[in-house]
Design an enzyme around this catalytic site. Structure first.
Site, mmCIF file in Angstrom:
data_model
loop_
_atom_site.group_PDB
_atom_site.id
_atom_site.type_symbol
_atom_site.label_atom_id
_atom_site.label_comp_id
_atom_site.label_asym_id
_atom_site.label_seq_id
_atom_site.Cartn_x
_atom_site.Cartn_y
_atom_site.Cartn_z
ATOM 1 N N MET A 204 11.663 24.329 3.492
ATOM 2 C CA MET A 204 10.905 23.554 2.502
ATOM 3 C C MET A 204 11.802 22.824 1.511
ATOM 4 S SD MET A 204 7.945 24.762 -0.161
ATOM 5 C CE MET A 204 6.878 25.486 1.068
ATOM 6 N N TYR B 155 15.620 30.053 9.210
ATOM 7 C CA TYR B 155 14.471 30.755 9.792
ATOM 8 C C TYR B 155 14.555 30.718 11.315
ATOM 9 C CZ TYR B 155 12.200 30.548 5.223
ATOM 10 O OH TYR B 155 11.888 30.692 3.908
ATOM 11 N N LYS C 219 0.847 -1.206 0.000
ATOM 12 C CA LYS C 219 0.000 0.000 0.000
ATOM 13 C C LYS C 219 0.881 1.254 0.000
ATOM 14 C CE LYS C 219 -0.429 -0.436 5.020
ATOM 15 N NZ LYS C 219 -1.266 -0.921 6.113
HETATM 16 C C1 PLP Z 1 -0.462 -1.891 6.845
HETATM 17 C C2 PLP Z 1 -1.069 -3.201 7.174
HETATM 18 C C3 PLP Z 1 -0.281 -4.356 7.256
HETATM 19 C C4 PLP Z 1 1.239 -4.323 7.211
HETATM 20 O O1 PLP Z 1 1.702 -3.854 8.447
HETATM 21 P P1 PLP Z 1 3.272 -3.747 8.796
HETATM 22 O O2 PLP Z 1 3.302 -3.338 10.213
HETATM 23 O O3 PLP Z 1 3.818 -2.696 7.888
HETATM 24 O O4 PLP Z 1 3.875 -5.065 8.542
HETATM 25 C C5 PLP Z 1 -0.926 -5.570 7.422
HETATM 26 N N1 PLP Z 1 -2.283 -5.635 7.541
HETATM 27 C C6 PLP Z 1 -3.061 -4.528 7.491
HETATM 28 C C7 PLP Z 1 -4.537 -4.671 7.660
HETATM 29 C C8 PLP Z 1 -2.482 -3.284 7.324
HETATM 30 O O5 PLP Z 1 -3.271 -2.193 7.310
#
Ligand code: PLP
Length: 385
Positions: free
Chosen positions: A325, A267, A49
């Site tokens: 930035m 800054y 993801k």
């Molecule tokens: C993000 C996620 C994972 C992976 O988690 P990690 O801690 O990065 O291994 C697994 N299952 C779900 C439902 C997640 O949202």
């Protein structure tokens, strides 16, 4: 730039990029193999993801496929469509669930498997399957204690016993997510496992999944039939880490200057306590080099930040003053002024600066550092995809 697999960058010209993001696919694959071995005989999915935690789902998915990974998890349908371009025959689970029948159509068109997170999702997907006359696969997410997404345990058990509702679905995976897997002694882990096992037993012959990265090391019971590591693929874990880091981040020095004690920097004008040689680099918070890592003594969010730092010519070089930035200033006095040149690269994350240390200086976790990485870096892929 050639278009060989080795050189799948993001197209930012290395000569003018402010920084370089190096992704080592051999290290990534070594992490996958170690996780697969720890999960065995359960199979090991890849959680990709958020553009594979900022590294690039294109190269990450190809590398995991070459290691035999055939199950991927993404958060959003759009991410699933991208993974599908690289993985013809893999299973792609979409954690976000369904919001409408239109989305159901989109899942079916690209053969994405929705993770159903509520009774509403269940109703939408079974109605959709009835409309198209085909029981398309889905996963069922059960909330065993995270209080985020998923059917409640009683809802899932009732669904299992209701033959007509269950017969309207082709559930290929029952899953849940642990809230405290990174705290092995936390009592919630065992409670979630017990709740999950009750649900799993109500769905015989269906695959099951409970463990993300940290969950894999809670014991064999947590492996179920499919594990779901994300972060450990990208940064390793104490129990599993490739010799080399997957991610190396470097900032380019664009100016070297001398400044005297008493002068103010960046800054807010942080006052120098000694005569200093400063290296100005062209990486800033717009690139995901967080402002929270500004130099020591800079009050942010009401607390004095310890400050981040880089590594140059064998020395640690602290951030001085506020991260801005597009630019960050490092104190390179101890390197020796004549040794630092415009065009040098200061390591921000890598072999000498573990990402855990960066996260600590920024008051956050490695997940946030990776998923904040910006798009202005030249991305260089090393190792074989
Ligand atoms: C993000 C996620 C994972 C992976 O988690 P990690 O801690 O990065 O291994 C697994 N299952 C779900 C439902 C997640 O949202």
């Amino acid at each position: 730039m050639t278009s060989t697999k080795r050189d799948l960058g993001n197209g930012v010209d290395p000569r003018i990029a402010g920084g370089e993001l190096i992704i080592d696919l051999d290290a990534l694959k070594a992490n996958y193999r170690a996780l697969a071995q720890a999960s065995h005989p359960a199979r090991t999915a890849g959680v990709v993801k958020a553009n594979a935690y900022g590294l690039g789902s294109d190269v990450v998915v190809q590398a995991l496929l070459s290691e035999g990974c055939r199950d991927f998890f993404v958060a959003m349908p759009e991410e699933g469509l991208i993974v599908r371009q690289y993985a013809d025959d893999a299973r792609i689970f979409v954690l976000a669930g369904l919001v409408s029948k239109d989305v159901a159509r989109l899942y079916a068109a690209s053969d994405l498997t929705p993770v159903l997170n509520s009774l509403e999702d269940v109703a939408i997907w079974s109605a959709f399957c009835a409309t198209v006359g085909e029981l398309r696969p889905c996963a069922l997410h059960v909330d065993t204690g995270m209080t985020r997404l998923g059917l409640t345990v009683p809802e899932a058990l009732a669904l299992a016993e209701d033959e007509s509702r269950r017969g309207a679905l082709n559930i290929v995976l029952v899953m849940s997510h642990l809230a405290c897997a990174d705290e092995p002694e936390h009592p919630l882990n065992q409670r979630q496992l017990e709740s999950f096992q009750r649900v799993r037993d109500a769905f015989p012959h269906v695959e099951s999944s409970l463990a993300s990265s940290a969950g894999i090391f809670l014991g064999d019971d947590f492996h179920q039939s499919l594990t779901r590591p994300g972060i450990a693929l990208y940064i390793g874990l104490p129990d599993v880490a490739s010799q080399k880091p997957v991610v190396t981040l470097k900032a380019r020095v664009v100016q070297v200057r001398a400044a005297s004690a008493g002068e103010g920097v960046s800054y807010g004008s942080a006052v120098l306590v000694r005569d200093s040689i400063l290296a100005v680099t062209s990486v800033g918070y717009a690139d995901g080099y967080l402002r929270a890592g500004s130099g020591a003594g800079i009050p942010l969010r009401g607390v004095e930040a310890a400050g981040g730092g880089g590594f140059l010519h064998g020395r640690h070089v602290p951030v001085v003053g506020r991260v801005t930035m597009d630019l960050t200033i490092f104190d390179v006095t101890d390197v020796g002024g004549d040794r630092v040149q415009v065009g040098d690269q200061i390591e921000l994350i890598g072999e000498n600066i573990p990402i855990e240390r960066v996260a600590k200086a920024d008051g956050t976790i490695p997940y946030e550092i990776l998923t904040s990485l910006g798009s202005r870096y030249h991305r260089r892929i090393i190792g074989a995809a």
